[in-house]
Design a protein around this motif. Structure first.
Motif, PDB file in Angstrom:
ATOM      1  N   GLY A  23       0.894  -1.309   0.113  1.00 19.29           N
ATOM      2  CA  GLY A  23      -0.098  -0.071   0.082  1.00 19.29           C
ATOM      3  C   GLY A  23       0.958   1.258   0.040  1.00 19.29           C
ATOM      4  N   LEU A  24       0.250   2.420   0.130  1.00 14.87           N
ATOM      5  CA  LEU A  24       0.777   3.713   0.293  1.00 14.87           C
ATOM      6  C   LEU A  24       1.567   3.976   1.737  1.00 14.87           C
ATOM      7  CD1 LEU A  24      -1.957   5.198  -1.820  1.00 14.87           C
ATOM      8  CD2 LEU A  24       0.424   5.372  -2.449  1.00 14.87           C
ATOM      9  N   TYR A  25       2.727   4.502   1.608  1.00 21.05           N
ATOM     10  CA  TYR A  25       3.496   4.668   2.829  1.00 21.05           C
ATOM     11  C   TYR A  25       4.102   6.212   2.711  1.00 21.05           C
ATOM     12  CZ  TYR A  25       7.147   3.955   6.434  1.00 21.05           C
ATOM     13  OH  TYR A  25       7.871   4.111   7.517  1.00 21.05           O
ATOM     14  N   GLU A  26       3.601   6.972   3.457  1.00 19.97           N
ATOM     15  CA  GLU A  26       4.254   8.123   3.421  1.00 19.97           C
ATOM     16  C   GLU A  26       5.904   8.565   3.607  1.00 19.97           C
ATOM     17  OE1 GLU A  26       3.269  13.034   3.823  1.00 19.97           O
ATOM     18  OE2 GLU A  26       2.181  11.626   4.886  1.00 19.97           O
ATOM     19  N   ILE A  27       6.533   9.023   3.050  1.00 23.63           N
ATOM     20  CA  ILE A  27       7.932   9.175   3.143  1.00 23.63           C
ATOM     21  C   ILE A  27       8.553  10.798   3.034  1.00 23.63           C
ATOM     22  CG2 ILE A  27       8.727   7.007   2.370  1.00 23.63           C
ATOM     23  CD1 ILE A  27       9.681   8.226  -0.297  1.00 23.63           C
ATOM     24  N   THR A  28       7.475  11.888   2.983  1.00 30.57           N
ATOM     25  CA  THR A  28       7.612  13.100   3.210  1.00 30.57           C
ATOM     26  C   THR A  28       8.683  13.489   4.074  1.00 30.57           C
ATOM     27  OG1 THR A  28       5.523  13.499   2.382  1.00 30.57           O
ATOM     28  CG2 THR A  28       6.698  15.330   2.907  1.00 30.57           C
ATOM     29  N   SER A  55       6.236   1.922  -6.616  1.00 32.65           N
ATOM     30  CA  SER A  55       6.341   3.052  -7.382  1.00 32.65           C
ATOM     31  C   SER A  55       6.276   4.289  -6.358  1.00 32.65           C
ATOM     32  CB  SER A  55       5.060   3.378  -8.403  1.00 32.65           C
ATOM     33  OG  SER A  55       3.838   2.961  -7.701  1.00 32.65           O
ATOM     34  N   LEU A  56       6.520   5.705  -6.867  1.00 31.77           N
ATOM     35  CA  LEU A  56       6.485   6.991  -6.041  1.00 31.77           C
ATOM     36  C   LEU A  56       5.138   7.611  -6.540  1.00 31.77           C
ATOM     37  CD1 LEU A  56      10.063   7.885  -6.434  1.00 31.77           C
ATOM     38  CD2 LEU A  56       9.076   7.090  -4.523  1.00 31.77           C
ATOM     39  N   LEU A  57       4.522   8.234  -5.629  1.00 28.96           N
ATOM     40  CA  LEU A  57       3.348   9.117  -5.957  1.00 28.96           C
ATOM     41  C   LEU A  57       3.416  10.382  -5.069  1.00 28.96           C
ATOM     42  CD1 LEU A  57       0.419   6.682  -5.959  1.00 28.96           C
ATOM     43  CD2 LEU A  57       1.706   7.400  -7.789  1.00 28.96           C
ATOM     44  N   PHE A 128       4.693   3.647  -2.877  1.00 26.69           N
ATOM     45  CA  PHE A 128       3.556   2.657  -3.245  1.00 26.69           C
ATOM     46  C   PHE A 128       3.870   1.436  -3.351  1.00 26.69           C
ATOM     47  CE2 PHE A 128      -0.660   2.652  -6.015  1.00 26.69           C
ATOM     48  CZ  PHE A 128      -1.144   1.713  -4.923  1.00 26.69           C
ATOM     49  N   GLU A 129       4.134   0.383  -2.327  1.00 34.42           N
ATOM     50  CA  GLU A 129       4.857  -0.667  -2.430  1.00 34.42           C
ATOM     51  C   GLU A 129       3.357  -1.730  -2.491  1.00 34.42           C
ATOM     52  OE1 GLU A 129       6.262  -3.750  -2.632  1.00 34.42           O
ATOM     53  OE2 GLU A 129       7.641  -2.480  -1.339  1.00 34.42           O
TER      54      GLU A 129
END
Length: 146
Positions: A23-28, A55-57, A128-129
């Protein structure tokens, strides 16, 4: 020295992230922390993910329902059903991960001002894993500017 004559600087690093789940994992925060330590006040940050099954989003980081809805949408577009694919070498999530990666992106370009990312109010950077088993993902960070 004004902005037109200031010397161009760049910095580059490798950042490894292992998402805790598919899923989506925030790395900001990780990206901003690295950027803040660089001697570049204005420029462009490029992020490049060296993988084909993630991917990156840039996406909303305010309402978590946005992230869950995106995850559900991509799961429906590329179901984990081995009867649908030839490439199943690493399990049911193998080919769906590649499809999700093909529909998204492996690189981002984000403007920088005063050593900060010029993201919108509710924008964040996400890994986005696409695989079920956590994997170490390498992201190249490259900033150029003054």
């Amino acid at each position: 020295m004004d902005a037109m004559t200031a010397p161009l600087r760049f910095a580059q690093a490798r950042h490894t992230v292992t998402a805790p789940h598919q899923g989506l994992y925030e790395i900001t925060g990780d990206i901003q922390a690295w950027l803040g330590a660089q001697n570049v006040t204005a420029g462009l940050l490029t992020l490049y993910l060296r993988h084909t099954s993630a991917s990156l989003l840039i996406q909303e980081n305010y309402d978590l329902d946005v992230l869950r809805d995106l995850e559900d949408f991509f799961a429906a577009q590329a179901p984990e059903d081995t009867s649908l694919y030839r490439h199943i070498a690493e399990g049911a999530d193998d080919m769906p991960a590649h499809i999700k990666g093909a529909l998204t992106q492996t690189h981002l370009a984000i403007p920088v001002c005063d050593r900060a990312l010029l993201l919108g109010r509710y924008q964040g950077i996400f890994l986005f894993e696409h695989r079920r088993t956590p994997r170490a993902r390498e992201i190249i960070l490259h900033v150029e500017g003054q």
